[in-house]
Structure formats: structure tokens, C-alpha cells
Design a protein around this motif. Structure first.
Motif, short mmCIF file in Angstrom:
data_model
loop_
_atom_site.label_atom_id
_atom_site.label_comp_id
_atom_site.label_asym_id
_atom_site.label_seq_id
_atom_site.Cartn_x
_atom_site.Cartn_y
_atom_site.Cartn_z
N LEU A 220 0.84 -1.19 0.00
CA LEU A 220 0.00 0.00 0.00
C LEU A 220 0.88 1.25 0.00
O LEU A 220 1.94 1.28 0.62
CB LEU A 220 -0.91 0.01 1.23
N ASP A 221 0.41 2.27 -0.70
CA ASP A 221 1.13 3.54 -0.76
C ASP A 221 0.62 4.48 0.33
O ASP A 221 -0.57 4.48 0.66
CB ASP A 221 0.94 4.20 -2.12
N LEU A 222 1.53 5.31 0.83
CA LEU A 222 1.16 6.28 1.86
C LEU A 222 0.78 7.60 1.21
O LEU A 222 1.46 8.07 0.29
CB LEU A 222 2.32 6.50 2.84
N GLY A 223 -0.31 8.21 1.69
CA GLY A 223 -0.77 9.49 1.18
C GLY A 223 -0.47 10.63 2.14
O GLY A 223 0.44 10.53 2.97
N ASP A 224 -1.24 11.69 2.05
CA ASP A 224 -1.06 12.86 2.89
C ASP A 224 -1.98 12.81 4.10
O ASP A 224 -2.85 11.94 4.22
CB ASP A 224 -1.33 14.13 2.09
N VAL A 225 -1.82 13.78 4.99
CA VAL A 225 -2.72 13.91 6.13
C VAL A 225 -4.08 14.39 5.59
O VAL A 225 -4.15 15.41 4.90
CB VAL A 225 -2.18 14.93 7.15
N PRO A 226 -5.16 13.66 5.87
CA PRO A 226 -6.47 14.06 5.33
C PRO A 226 -6.96 15.36 5.94
O PRO A 226 -6.63 15.70 7.08
CB PRO A 226 -7.37 12.89 5.72
N ALA A 227 -7.74 16.10 5.16
CA ALA A 227 -8.32 17.35 5.64
C ALA A 227 -9.46 17.07 6.61
O ALA A 227 -10.00 15.96 6.67
CB ALA A 227 -8.82 18.17 4.46
N LEU A 228 -9.84 18.08 7.37
CA LEU A 228 -10.96 17.94 8.30
C LEU A 228 -12.23 17.59 7.53
O LEU A 228 -12.47 18.11 6.43
CB LEU A 228 -11.16 19.23 9.09
N ASN A 229 -13.02 16.71 8.09
CA ASN A 229 -14.31 16.27 7.55
C ASN A 229 -14.17 15.34 6.35
O ASN A 229 -15.16 14.98 5.73
CB ASN A 229 -15.18 17.47 7.16
N GLU A 230 -12.95 14.91 6.03
CA GLU A 230 -12.77 13.91 4.99
C GLU A 230 -13.21 12.55 5.51
O GLU A 230 -13.04 12.22 6.68
CB GLU A 230 -11.30 13.84 4.56
N THR A 231 -13.76 11.73 4.64
CA THR A 231 -14.20 10.38 5.00
C THR A 231 -13.06 9.39 4.82
O THR A 231 -12.39 9.39 3.78
CB THR A 231 -15.39 9.94 4.14
N VAL A 232 -12.83 8.56 5.83
CA VAL A 232 -11.77 7.55 5.79
C VAL A 232 -12.35 6.21 6.20
O VAL A 232 -13.43 6.14 6.81
CB VAL A 232 -10.59 7.92 6.71
N PHE A 233 -11.63 5.13 5.88
CA PHE A 233 -12.08 3.78 6.21
C PHE A 233 -11.00 3.07 7.02
O PHE A 233 -9.83 3.04 6.62
CB PHE A 233 -12.41 3.00 4.95
#
Length: 528
Positions: A172-185
Motif C-alpha cells: 500500500l502507498d502512503l498518502g497525505d494527512v487528510p483534511a478535516l471532515n474527509e471520510t476515511v475507512f
């Protein structure tokens, strides 16, 4: 992205259409919009025009489709990348350091990263004796080796020497820090079942928080999905990227979980690749106070535009010692201004504690500090490094140190032991004066005629032996065994003292060990 919605307003009789109205809307996640025919739209008096109502229904359909697509993507990734970790561990006894506790079994999660390695939490494999991994859809368990551990950031890397295991496994690749109110699993293997589980959450905040495994304060991302036992070490995904590692929840609260964000994960992986082993995070090694009071600004001759924090103490082992001084005002780090509440700017109108800037530094990396000293600005470049703690806050993957003489059990003070004893909280604020320094305490007294009257001296710090200041546990053993006189005097922090005859004490020590079934008078690290 931005898009344009066109609607038509109805006349009062709703029989003809006239007037073209344009509305500009924004969304960070919508890629397209399907507008329905205006004839099929419902009219909501006093709310929105028919065209807008129809467009929102179309928008909802698109969002639902994209969310389903994102979840399906997370599922596909999980099937080929996420694993269940089985760990058998045996923790050392704090009060009886010569023996370990009964072995226990636990489970966690992990996921594949580049280089045929598995990333998981350090607490999942802490004090391990045997580790196995099972991939999705397979009944087989594969023996794993713990290649590197970062207890401070609660991360660990596992290796598996089996070609069959790696068949069809995808990193798996690493992304960025998600923004506030972003949906994650959140993907993993929480307790309550044996199959893989996927739960949805929304990002609530990003801040510096204490990691429960190590008590170290590092960046975290809080989400409104619960992180349950077994989820630890599993990936948190958004789109086709990992945005964090699940690692802890908030006790007595529902649906609040914390994930280790990718800047911390990348920092750990990079240091392991460069150094080939675990490491410690860099620190300035200072104590400070906020400067939100107006009078304190006047006292330290700060201009109206200046902000910063007041340095109150500096660790002697810090690279800043001898450069920074007490009552210096730390204004900025690498030209990033520190506010009066000890935070710095982070993303769009977000703020985070300044310590995050330091913790992301590599050992020996040059850091520029701007300080205000007696009304004048100064700039210093220092090579930042990890700072030793006088009292270790955690102790994993190694046996504790101890030394037994005349029934007195001497140990170096650690935070786990402090939590069980009755010592003053002020000892936790003590900073080391030299490298390798330890606070040596009497953890218990194994009763015998030779120590009658001293059995209540447990939890006491041993300051001196025959007038010589004790540096650490190894030094204490040396002072006792190399003592040239027959009399031994132990001075304690309580202003009390222990008096022993060395010859008699040495003679009875072996009998006490045999009586209490203790295999050795000292830990292995003291025998060399």
C-alpha cells in the motif's frame, strides 16, 4: 472543484418557464454532476428553487456512488494487503524483575508496505516471544520476525521469510494527512469476529497528542470511528492511499479513535531504512511556559508583533544546553513563528504544537532557532538530537535491571515502577546531569535478620554509598563490591540511612536468594 448549475424559475401558475439563473457551487470531492430535467423537479416553497432541489438530488446520488466506490476500493486493497497478526508475549514483572509474567496471546492488524515488509503497531508485538501473520482468505499462519521497532511512535516492521506468503500480496502507498471532515475507512481485525472488518469515519482534528504506549507526544489524527482491540496496526485509507495507522481509542468515549498520521509513519520508515534499527525522536530538551499574559511580554521586552514561549529549564544532555539559557524567549524554529500558546501554523487556519517541528527532525539535522535575550534577538543553529530521559517512561523488549544485596532489591527508577510506588511526583521533574545517570531505589526488602528494622525503607532512593554519590545501578554494585572497609552506609533521600557489615551481608545474601528462589543476585546487564 467548481461547477455551474443552471435552473429556471417558475411563474406563479407554474405553466411556463422564464429567467435563467446561474449558481456557483464548490466541492472538494465531486467530479461531475448529472442534472435532471426541470419538468421532473419538485417545488419547495420558501426553501430552494426547483432547479437547485433537483441538482442537490443529483449531487447526493453522485456522492453516494463515489462513497461506495471508495469503500469498494478499500475492500479490494484490504483483501490483498491487510493481515492479522498473532502475538505470544511475556512481560517482565516490575516488582519481581528476575522473572517474567505468565505468557499471553493477543492479536492485531498490519498491512504490506514496499520491500516485502509488514507495518503494524509496536504495542501489538511488544515483549514478543513468537509472532505469526495470516493473510486474508488463507487458513495458514506464517512465522514473522520483528525487524525494527519504534516504541515512541508505536510502530513496528515485520519480515516473513516465505515466498508463498508474498504471492498476490500488494504493498500500500502512503498518502497525505487528510483534511478535516474527509471520510476515511479503518481496515483491520477487531475483536468480536475472525474476518476482516471495514468501518467508516470522518476526520475530526489533527493535533499533537500523547501516545498511550510510550507517553510520547506526537502528531495524531482523530476520527469519529472507534478503534477497537484488534484494529491496532491496520491501515486507515482514503481513496487508494493509506492516510494513517490505527493505534488507540479514547477510553470512556464511543466512536473516537486515533490514527498515526503519515508524516510520523514516513519518519519512522525512513530512519529504519537509513539506520537499520529502531531510533528515538529528536527533542529540544527544554521546559517552558506559555506567554499569553500581557505583563510577561513587557517584562521580557517583547515588541507588540513578537510571540513566543519562555524557556524555564534546559536538559544538560540536550544539544541546546550551553546555547539556550533560562529566560530566553523562543520566537521561531526554522523561521516558523511560535505563538504565545506554543502552537505554530499548520495548513488552512489549523494550528499544532511546535514540538511537531522538532520531532520530525532527523538526528543531527541542523535546526535554526531565533530567541529574544534581554531585549535583543539572536539566531542559533544547533544539531538537534534525541534527549535521554532520567526516568524511562516505558520498558519493552528487554529484561529490567536489578541488584540484590542483603535482601535489599535495588533497581533503576522507571515510570512503570513509579506508578506502583509511593514516591513524590517532584522526582519526575528531575533532569539528568550526565549521560547514563539513573535514580536507584529500593523496590522491596526480602526479610531476614540482617535487615530487621529496614523493611519499611522500600520506595526510597539511594543517594550515597559510604559518602560517594550513586550515578547508576551499575555504579552502586561497584561501590558495594569494591568497598575496602567492613562497614557500609547507604544514605537515602528521606535523610535516613542503612548500616550493614559487608562480610556478614555478603555471607547471608546467597541464603536469601535460595530462600526466595531467585536465580541470580543481579540482571545480565550488570554481570559484564
Amino acid at each position: 472543484m467548481s461547477f455551474i448549475v443552471y435552473t429556471r424559475r417558475r411563474k406563479k401558475k407554474h405553466k411556463s418557464l422564464e429567467g435563467l439563473t446561474k449558481f456557483k457551487m464548490s466541492s472538494g470531492s465531486v467530479r461531475f454532476l448529472i442534472l435532471r430535467s426541470s419538468r421532473s423537479l419538485s417545488y419547495f416553497p420558501g426553501a430552494v428553487t426547483p432547479g437547485i432541489a433537483g441538482s442537490f438530488r443529483g449531487y447526493s446520488s453522485v456522492c453516494a456512488t463515489e462513497e461506495k466506490s471508495t469503500k469498494d476500493s478499500a475492500i479490494d486493497m484490504a483483501l490483498n494487503s491487510v493481515v492479522k497478526v498473532f502475538c505470544r508475549s511475556s512481560k517482565p514483572s516490575i516488582l519481581q524483575p528476575w522473572q517474567k509474567k505468565f505468557p499471553q496471546s493477543s492479536t492485531g492488524s498490519g498491512f504490506v508496505i514496499s520491500g516485502n515488509k509488514i507495518l503494524t503497531n509496536a504495542h501489538v508485538v511488544a515483549d514478543h516471544t513468537f509472532v505469526q501473520v495470516r493473510k486474508h482468505g488463507s487458513p495458514a499462519k506464517y512465522t514473522a520476525k520483528v525487524q525494527a521497532v519504534g516504541h515512541e511512535c508505536d510502530l513496528a516492521i515485520l519480515e516473513i521469510d516465505s515466498k508463498k506468503f508474498w504471492e498476490d500480496m500488494k504493498p500500500l502507498d502512503l498518502g497525505d494527512v487528510p483534511a478535516l471532515n474527509e471520510t476515511v475507512f479503518v481496515v483491520g481485525y477487531p475483536r468480536g469476529g475472525d474476518n476482516i472488518s471495514i468501518t467508516k469515519g470522518v476526520v475530526n482534528r489533527v493535533e499533537v497528542t500523547k501516545y498511550s504506549h510510550s507517553k510520547t507526544k506526537l502528531m495524531t489524527t482523530q476520527i469519529d470511528a472507534a478503534i477497537n482491540n484488534g484494529n491496532s496496526g491496520g491501515p486507515v485509507v482514503m481513496g487508494n492511499k493509506v492516510v494513517g495507522v490505527a493505534f488507540q481509542g479514547l477510553s470512556n468515549s464511543e466512536s473516537i479513535g486515533y490514527i498515526i498520521p503519515t508524516p510520523v509513519v514516513n519518519h519512522f520508515i525512513t530512519n529504519v531504512e537509513e539506520n537499520g534499527q529502531s531510533f528515538a525522536f529528536s527533542s529540544l530538551g527544554i521546559s517552558f511556559q506559555n506567554m499569553e499574559n500581557a505583563e510577561i511580554h513587557k517584562r521580557f521586552k517583547m515588541s507588540p508583533q513578537m510571540t513566543g514561549i519562555l524557556i524555564t529549564k534546559i536538559n544538560r544532555l540536550s544539544s541546546a544546553y550551553g546555547i539556550l539559557k533560562k529566560d530566553d524567549v523562543l520566537l521561531s524554529i526554522d523561521d516558523v513563528s511560535i505563538d504565545n500558546d506554543s502552537t505554530v501554523s499548520f495548513r488552512n487556519k489549523e494550528r499544532i504544537n511546535f514540538s511537531h517541528l522538532i520531532s520530525m527532525k532527523k538526528p543531527s539535522e541542523t535546526t535554526s532557532l531565533k530567541v529574544l535575550r534581554e531585549g535583543k534577538e539572536h539566531k542559533f543553529d544547533i544539531n538537534i538530537k534525541p534527549v535521554e530521559s532520567l526516568i524511562p517512561v516505558y520498558q519493552y523488549d528487554k529484561l529490567p535491571s536489578y541488584y540484590i544485596f542483603a535482601g535489599f532489591v535495588f533497581i533503576p527508577l522507571t515510570k512503570p515502577y513509579f506508578d506502583l510506588c509511593n514516591m513524590s511526583d517532584s522526582v519526575l521533574e528531575t533532569m539528568p546531569k550526565q549521560s547514563g545517570e539513573q535514580i536507584v531505589v529500593i523496590s522491596q526488602v526480602l526479610e531476614d535478620d540482617i535487615n530487621v528494622g529496614y523493611t519499611s525503607f522500600d520506595d526510597s532512593q539511594v543517594k550515597k554509598v559510604n559518602g560517594v554519590q550513586v550515578e547508576n545501578l551499575k555504579h552502586l554494585r561497584q561501590l558495594i563490591e569494591e568497598c575496602s572497609t567492613e562497614d557500609l552506609r547507604f544514605e537515602l533521600d528521606t535523610d535516613k540511612a542503612i548500616f550493614l557489615n559487608k562480610k556478614s551481608a555478603k555471607k547471608v545474601s546467597s541464603k536469601i536468594l535460595k530462600r526466595y528462589a531467585i536465580p541470580s543476585a543481579m540482571s545480565k546487564d550488570l554481570r559484564s
